[in-house]
Design a protein around this motif. Structure first.
Motif, PDB file in Angstrom:
ATOM      1  N   VAL A 165       0.796  -1.138  -0.243  1.00 52.80           N
ATOM      2  CA  VAL A 165      -0.072  -0.098   0.114  1.00 52.80           C
ATOM      3  C   VAL A 165       0.832   1.278   0.104  1.00 52.80           C
ATOM      4  N   HIS A 166       0.569   2.200  -0.884  1.00 53.90           N
ATOM      5  CA  HIS A 166       1.044   3.406  -0.762  1.00 53.90           C
ATOM      6  C   HIS A 166      -0.019   4.721  -0.695  1.00 53.90           C
ATOM      7  N   LYS A 167      -0.312   5.047   0.355  1.00 56.91           N
ATOM      8  CA  LYS A 167      -1.491   5.794   0.630  1.00 56.91           C
ATOM      9  C   LYS A 167      -0.833   7.202   0.396  1.00 56.91           C
ATOM     10  N   THR A 178      -0.436  19.545  -4.588  1.00 57.32           N
ATOM     11  CA  THR A 178       0.702  20.175  -4.384  1.00 57.32           C
ATOM     12  C   THR A 178       0.857  21.083  -3.069  1.00 57.32           C
ATOM     13  N   VAL A 179      -0.217  21.462  -2.596  1.00 60.16           N
ATOM     14  CA  VAL A 179      -0.245  22.222  -1.327  1.00 60.16           C
ATOM     15  C   VAL A 179       0.158  20.973  -0.003  1.00 60.16           C
ATOM     16  N   ILE A 180      -0.550  20.007  -0.159  1.00 58.67           N
ATOM     17  CA  ILE A 180      -0.239  19.018   0.887  1.00 58.67           C
ATOM     18  C   ILE A 180       1.455  18.874   0.446  1.00 58.67           C
ATOM     19  N   ILE A 181       1.911  18.552  -0.381  1.00 56.41           N
ATOM     20  CA  ILE A 181       3.251  18.472  -0.486  1.00 56.41           C
ATOM     21  C   ILE A 181       4.212  19.603  -0.027  1.00 56.41           C
ATOM     22  N   SER A 182       3.921  20.670  -0.154  1.00 53.68           N
ATOM     23  CA  SER A 182       4.535  21.941   0.268  1.00 53.68           C
ATOM     24  C   SER A 182       4.335  22.178   1.956  1.00 53.68           C
ATOM     25  N   GLU A 183       3.321  21.720   2.407  1.00 48.18           N
ATOM     26  CA  GLU A 183       3.104  21.744   3.838  1.00 48.18           C
ATOM     27  C   GLU A 183       4.277  20.641   4.826  1.00 48.18           C
ATOM     28  N   ALA A 198       7.855  10.838  -1.682  1.00 54.93           N
ATOM     29  CA  ALA A 198       7.074   9.885  -2.379  1.00 54.93           C
ATOM     30  C   ALA A 198       5.846  10.422  -3.179  1.00 54.93           C
ATOM     31  N   MET A 199       5.022  10.967  -2.636  1.00 59.38           N
ATOM     32  CA  MET A 199       3.965  12.003  -3.360  1.00 59.38           C
ATOM     33  C   MET A 199       4.199  12.481  -4.706  1.00 59.38           C
ATOM     34  N   LYS A 200       5.391  13.168  -4.752  1.00 55.95           N
ATOM     35  CA  LYS A 200       6.044  13.691  -5.909  1.00 55.95           C
ATOM     36  C   LYS A 200       6.295  12.691  -7.025  1.00 55.95           C
TER      37      LYS A 200
END
Length: 204
Positions: A165-167, A178-183, A198-200
């Motif tokens: 799993v990769h949530k 993009t905002v979540i990554i920045s935060e 990992a999100m990117k």
């Protein structure tokens, strides 16, 4: 484990890389009628017979190994980075959540001895000594030191099923993603930064 389709990881090479980079796992089995778990290195390797397995070992004083003989079915759990995701980061009202990466491996365990045991121990030591200034080598240890191997039970796990799993906020649009990554990148926590990376990678 329960994995919504959106969060399933079915990239075999990515999963293998994750296991090798997060190899300190939890071995779970049933011992004397109850669930038992031990935190140990579990190394994904090709054994002497050309089969991909997980290698590991535990102390003989740990009663878990007796369960290997009663029931060969085991579960190995590997955890990676994880981080809290605040819903205050979204451009709409929602609930907070948690992003994480994990792998569960189901398999059949077998106690190994002799050449198989020594092969597994050498693989383990060589991997973790690779960055040492003065690497320890199994073959260079004295007979006296090597007698300590008599105090362990080594094993290999034949892999029967992998669940990964990769949530990583896959359900968010590009703007909120993009905002979540920045935060996350602004957090001091290394887990948060790893989840941002990992999100990117996943959204590419």
């Amino acid at each position: 484990m329960y994995i919504p389709d959106l969060y399933k990881n079915e990239n075999t090479e990515e999963i293998k890389s994750f296991i090798k980079n997060n190899s300190f796992g939890i071995l779970v089995n049933q011992t004397s009628g109850k669930l038992w778990g031990t935190h140990i290195p579990l190394e994904l390797e090709i054994n002497l017979h050309g089969k991909e397995v997980l290698f590991g070992h535990i102390s003989k004083e740990n009663p878990q190994w007796k369960g290997f003989e009663e029931n060969e079915e085991v579960l190995a759990i590997f955890s990676g980075p994880h981080s809290y995701i605040s819903s205050s980061w979204y451009d709409h009202e929602n609930v907070p959540t948690w992003n994480y990466i994990a792998v569960h491996i189901y398999g059949k365990i077998k106690i190994i001895e002799g050449n198989d045991l020594m092969f597994a121990m050498k693989k383990l030591v060589d991997k973790y000594e690779a960055k040492s200034k003065n690497p320890v080598r199994i073959e260079n240890l004295s007979d006296k030191t090597m007698r300590q191997i008599n105090g362990i039970v080594a094993f290999e796990i034949e892999i029967t099923e992998i669940q990964a799993v990769h949530k990583l906020s896959q359900n968010r649009d590009d703007k909120n993603h993009t905002v979540i990554i920045s935060e996350l990148e602004n957090q001091k926590d290394s887990n948060a930064k790893a989840i941002a990376e990992a999100m990117k990678k996943e959204r590419k």
